[in-house]
Scaffold this motif. Structure first.
Motif, PDB file in Angstrom:
ATOM      1  N   MET A 135     -34.620 -23.528  61.981  1.00 14.25           N
ATOM      2  CA  MET A 135     -34.767 -22.102  62.139  1.00 14.25           C
ATOM      3  C   MET A 135     -34.128 -21.392  60.943  1.00 14.25           C
ATOM      4  SD  MET A 135     -35.106 -20.892  65.780  1.00 14.25           S
ATOM      5  CE  MET A 135     -35.480 -21.825  67.226  1.00 14.25           C
ATOM      6  N   TYR A 136     -34.764 -20.343  60.521  1.00 10.89           N
ATOM      7  CA  TYR A 136     -34.302 -19.598  59.355  1.00 10.89           C
ATOM      8  C   TYR A 136     -33.355 -18.456  59.726  1.00 10.89           C
ATOM      9  CZ  TYR A 136     -38.030 -22.231  57.210  1.00 10.89           C
ATOM     10  OH  TYR A 136     -38.833 -23.251  56.781  1.00 10.89           O
ATOM     11  N   ALA A 137     -33.323 -18.085  60.979  1.00 12.59           N
ATOM     12  CA  ALA A 137     -32.443 -17.006  61.434  1.00 12.59           C
ATOM     13  C   ALA A 137     -31.966 -17.319  62.846  1.00 12.59           C
ATOM     14  CB  ALA A 137     -33.193 -15.677  61.408  1.00 12.59           C
ATOM     15  N   THR A 138     -30.917 -16.632  63.256  1.00  9.10           N
ATOM     16  CA  THR A 138     -30.374 -16.795  64.603  1.00  9.10           C
ATOM     17  C   THR A 138     -30.314 -15.429  65.282  1.00  9.10           C
ATOM     18  OG1 THR A 138     -28.106 -16.454  63.860  1.00  9.10           O
ATOM     19  CG2 THR A 138     -28.931 -18.739  63.844  1.00  9.10           C
ATOM     20  N   LYS A 139     -29.989 -15.459  66.554  1.00  7.41           N
ATOM     21  CA  LYS A 139     -29.824 -14.197  67.280  1.00  7.41           C
ATOM     22  C   LYS A 139     -28.692 -13.381  66.669  1.00  7.41           C
ATOM     23  CE  LYS A 139     -29.247 -12.239  71.875  1.00  7.41           C
ATOM     24  NZ  LYS A 139     -29.138 -12.506  73.307  1.00  7.41           N
ATOM     25  N   THR A 140     -27.655 -14.055  66.209  1.00  8.62           N
ATOM     26  CA  THR A 140     -26.537 -13.379  65.554  1.00  8.62           C
ATOM     27  C   THR A 140     -27.005 -12.651  64.294  1.00  8.62           C
ATOM     28  OG1 THR A 140     -25.056 -15.097  66.383  1.00  8.62           O
ATOM     29  CG2 THR A 140     -24.220 -13.724  64.595  1.00  8.62           C
ATOM     30  N   ASP A 141     -27.903 -13.277  63.526  1.00  9.84           N
ATOM     31  CA  ASP A 141     -28.448 -12.632  62.325  1.00  9.84           C
ATOM     32  C   ASP A 141     -29.229 -11.373  62.694  1.00  9.84           C
ATOM     33  OD1 ASP A 141     -27.453 -14.656  60.639  1.00  9.84           O
ATOM     34  OD2 ASP A 141     -29.255 -15.883  60.941  1.00  9.84           O
ATOM     35  N   LEU A 142     -30.011 -11.453  63.766  1.00  9.30           N
ATOM     36  CA  LEU A 142     -30.780 -10.288  64.212  1.00  9.30           C
ATOM     37  C   LEU A 142     -29.858  -9.156  64.661  1.00  9.30           C
ATOM     38  CD1 LEU A 142     -33.697 -11.926  66.230  1.00  9.30           C
ATOM     39  CD2 LEU A 142     -33.916 -10.550  64.168  1.00  9.30           C
ATOM     40  N   VAL A 143     -28.815  -9.491  65.406  1.00  8.06           N
ATOM     41  CA  VAL A 143     -27.869  -8.475  65.870  1.00  8.06           C
ATOM     42  C   VAL A 143     -27.165  -7.838  64.672  1.00  8.06           C
ATOM     43  CG1 VAL A 143     -25.712  -8.115  67.141  1.00  8.06           C
ATOM     44  CG2 VAL A 143     -27.553  -9.476  68.155  1.00  8.06           C
ATOM     45  N   ALA A 144     -26.796  -8.656  63.681  1.00 11.13           N
ATOM     46  CA  ALA A 144     -26.112  -8.121  62.500  1.00 11.13           C
ATOM     47  C   ALA A 144     -27.006  -7.155  61.728  1.00 11.13           C
ATOM     48  CB  ALA A 144     -25.673  -9.268  61.593  1.00 11.13           C
ATOM     49  N   ARG A 145     -28.289  -7.418  61.691  1.00 11.30           N
ATOM     50  CA  ARG A 145     -29.210  -6.572  60.927  1.00 11.30           C
ATOM     51  C   ARG A 145     -29.698  -5.359  61.711  1.00 11.30           C
ATOM     52  NH1 ARG A 145     -31.034  -8.551  56.141  1.00 11.30           N
ATOM     53  NH2 ARG A 145     -30.502 -10.713  55.744  1.00 11.30           N
ATOM     54  N   PHE A 146     -29.941  -5.543  63.013  1.00 14.72           N
ATOM     55  CA  PHE A 146     -30.623  -4.495  63.770  1.00 14.72           C
ATOM     56  C   PHE A 146     -29.840  -3.977  64.961  1.00 14.72           C
ATOM     57  CE2 PHE A 146     -33.994  -7.387  62.069  1.00 14.72           C
ATOM     58  CZ  PHE A 146     -34.332  -6.593  60.993  1.00 14.72           C
ATOM     59  N   GLY A 147     -28.662  -4.503  65.213  1.00 16.49           N
ATOM     60  CA  GLY A 147     -27.720  -4.040  66.230  1.00 16.49           C
ATOM     61  C   GLY A 147     -28.275  -3.377  67.470  1.00 16.49           C
ATOM     62  N   GLY A 148     -28.078  -2.053  67.561  1.00 16.76           N
ATOM     63  CA  GLY A 148     -28.462  -1.278  68.740  1.00 16.76           C
ATOM     64  C   GLY A 148     -29.943  -1.331  69.052  1.00 16.76           C
ATOM     65  N   GLU A 149     -30.770  -1.365  68.022  1.00 16.01           N
ATOM     66  CA  GLU A 149     -32.213  -1.437  68.236  1.00 16.01           C
ATOM     67  C   GLU A 149     -32.588  -2.723  68.974  1.00 16.01           C
ATOM     68  OE1 GLU A 149     -36.370  -1.717  65.672  1.00 16.01           O
ATOM     69  OE2 GLU A 149     -34.466  -1.552  64.624  1.00 16.01           O
ATOM     70  N   LEU A 150     -31.944  -3.815  68.604  1.00 10.67           N
ATOM     71  CA  LEU A 150     -32.219  -5.094  69.261  1.00 10.67           C
ATOM     72  C   LEU A 150     -31.804  -5.046  70.730  1.00 10.67           C
ATOM     73  CD1 LEU A 150     -33.257  -7.985  68.808  1.00 10.67           C
ATOM     74  CD2 LEU A 150     -30.903  -8.634  68.363  1.00 10.67           C
ATOM     75  N   GLU A 151     -30.659  -4.426  71.014  1.00  6.41           N
ATOM     76  CA  GLU A 151     -30.193  -4.306  72.398  1.00  6.41           C
ATOM     77  C   GLU A 151     -31.183  -3.495  73.237  1.00  6.41           C
ATOM     78  OE1 GLU A 151     -27.750  -6.037  73.681  1.00  6.41           O
ATOM     79  OE2 GLU A 151     -27.377  -6.883  71.699  1.00  6.41           O
ATOM     80  N   GLN A 152     -31.727  -2.421  72.674  1.00 11.90           N
ATOM     81  CA  GLN A 152     -32.724  -1.614  73.379  1.00 11.90           C
ATOM     82  C   GLN A 152     -33.992  -2.416  73.645  1.00 11.90           C
ATOM     83  OE1 GLN A 152     -33.257   1.840  70.923  1.00 11.90           O
ATOM     84  NE2 GLN A 152     -31.387   2.825  71.646  1.00 11.90           N
ATOM     85  N   LEU A 153     -34.414  -3.202  72.650  1.00 11.23           N
ATOM     86  CA  LEU A 153     -35.605  -4.034  72.844  1.00 11.23           C
ATOM     87  C   LEU A 153     -35.383  -5.058  73.954  1.00 11.23           C
ATOM     88  CD1 LEU A 153     -36.775  -4.761  69.189  1.00 11.23           C
ATOM     89  CD2 LEU A 153     -38.083  -3.595  70.974  1.00 11.23           C
ATOM     90  N   LEU A 154     -34.193  -5.649  73.974  1.00 11.64           N
ATOM     91  CA  LEU A 154     -33.899  -6.677  74.979  1.00 11.64           C
ATOM     92  C   LEU A 154     -33.911  -6.117  76.396  1.00 11.64           C
ATOM     93  CD1 LEU A 154     -31.118  -8.730  73.174  1.00 11.64           C
ATOM     94  CD2 LEU A 154     -33.503  -9.365  73.551  1.00 11.64           C
ATOM     95  N   MET A 155     -33.525  -4.852  76.555  1.00 12.95           N
ATOM     96  CA  MET A 155     -33.552  -4.239  77.888  1.00 12.95           C
ATOM     97  C   MET A 155     -34.988  -4.071  78.396  1.00 12.95           C
ATOM     98  SD  MET A 155     -30.508  -1.430  78.065  1.00 12.95           S
ATOM     99  CE  MET A 155     -30.620  -0.724  76.444  1.00 12.95           C
ATOM    100  N   MET A 156     -35.929  -3.901  77.485  1.00  9.54           N
ATOM    101  CA  MET A 156     -37.322  -3.694  77.874  1.00  9.54           C
ATOM    102  C   MET A 156     -38.103  -4.997  78.019  1.00  9.54           C
ATOM    103  SD  MET A 156     -38.450  -0.321  75.727  1.00  9.54           S
ATOM    104  CE  MET A 156     -38.101  -0.995  74.125  1.00  9.54           C
ATOM    105  N   LEU A 157     -37.562  -6.080  77.507  1.00  6.37           N
ATOM    106  CA  LEU A 157     -38.286  -7.350  77.552  1.00  6.37           C
ATOM    107  C   LEU A 157     -38.036  -8.071  78.869  1.00  6.37           C
ATOM    108  CD1 LEU A 157     -37.577  -8.549  73.919  1.00  6.37           C
ATOM    109  CD2 LEU A 157     -39.756  -7.754  74.826  1.00  6.37           C
ATOM    110  N   PRO A 158     -39.090  -8.547  79.508  1.00  5.98           N
ATOM    111  CA  PRO A 158     -38.930  -9.213  80.800  1.00  5.98           C
ATOM    112  C   PRO A 158     -38.395 -10.638  80.673  1.00  5.98           C
ATOM    113  CG  PRO A 158     -41.234  -9.184  80.168  1.00  5.98           C
ATOM    114  CD  PRO A 158     -40.493  -8.409  79.121  1.00  5.98           C
ATOM    115  N   ASN A 159     -38.589 -11.262  79.527  1.00  2.00           N
ATOM    116  CA  ASN A 159     -38.236 -12.663  79.344  1.00  2.00           C
ATOM    117  C   ASN A 159     -36.867 -12.775  78.667  1.00  2.00           C
ATOM    118  OD1 ASN A 159     -38.157 -15.385  78.830  1.00  2.00           O
ATOM    119  ND2 ASN A 159     -40.173 -15.478  77.882  1.00  2.00           N
ATOM    120  N   VAL A 160     -35.953 -13.563  79.245  1.00  2.00           N
ATOM    121  CA  VAL A 160     -34.613 -13.711  78.682  1.00  2.00           C
ATOM    122  C   VAL A 160     -34.616 -14.557  77.413  1.00  2.00           C
ATOM    123  CG1 VAL A 160     -33.371 -13.350  80.847  1.00  2.00           C
ATOM    124  CG2 VAL A 160     -34.089 -15.661  80.197  1.00  2.00           C
ATOM    125  N   THR A 161     -35.666 -15.337  77.203  1.00  2.04           N
ATOM    126  CA  THR A 161     -35.751 -16.166  75.996  1.00  2.04           C
ATOM    127  C   THR A 161     -36.578 -15.494  74.905  1.00  2.04           C
ATOM    128  OG1 THR A 161     -37.710 -17.347  76.780  1.00  2.04           O
ATOM    129  CG2 THR A 161     -35.546 -18.291  77.353  1.00  2.04           C
TER     130      THR A 161
END
Length: 146
Positions: free
Chosen positions: A1-27
């Motif tokens: 894998m070229y990126a991790t969830k930590t990399d996504l959080v570091a780059r997109f922070g709050g936006e990623l958290e908002q997306l995760l609240m709307m996504l039905p799948n935990v994976t």
């Protein structure tokens, strides 16, 4: 894998958290990262031996941009779509040998990016063969037929 969830959080922070609240799948994040990895490999796999010895920072950034685009199950914003298209455009240029990933050796800081994955089976016209039993030195010692 070229990126991790930590990399996504570091780059997109709050936006990623908002997306995760709307996504039905935990994976969903892991799935998006896996999709991004497969999409990248599809473009660079013909030019580079996979897996890469290390991940260049530009490839990590592109993996994050692609995964972010994949997380938008509805309409992505213009910026998200543009970053995705830019990443894919760059990967296409890499596949066409018009751009380079700048892969560095693990032992040194030397760039090993330009090493082709497939060696040509024949030498270009006008080049001299420098190896094996029948090199120029051996052939020069043989009698010539006139």
């Amino acid at each position: 894998m070229y990126a991790t969830k930590t990399d996504l959080v570091a780059r997109f922070g709050g936006e990623l958290e908002q997306l995760l609240m709307m996504l039905p799948n935990v994976t969903a994040v892991d799935d998006a990262i896996q999709d991004a990895t497969e999409e990248i490999n599809g473009h660079i796999g013909g030019r580079y031996s996979l897996p890469l010895p290390n991940v260049p920072s530009n490839l990590k950034r592109m993996a994050c941009d692609i995964a972010r685009y994949r997380l938008y199950f509805q309409q992505p914003t213009e910026e998200v779509r543009k970053r995705y298209e830019d990443a894919i455009s760059f990967l296409k240029r890499v596949a066409e040998n018009k751009a380079h990933l700048q892969i560095q050796s693990e032992e040194s800081d030397e760039i090993i990016d330009d090493e082709p994955t497939k060696k040509p089976s024949t030498l270009p016209i006008g080049s001299t063969y420098r190896g094996g039993v029948f090199g120029d030195d051996v052939l020069n010692m043989m009698p010539s037929i006139k």
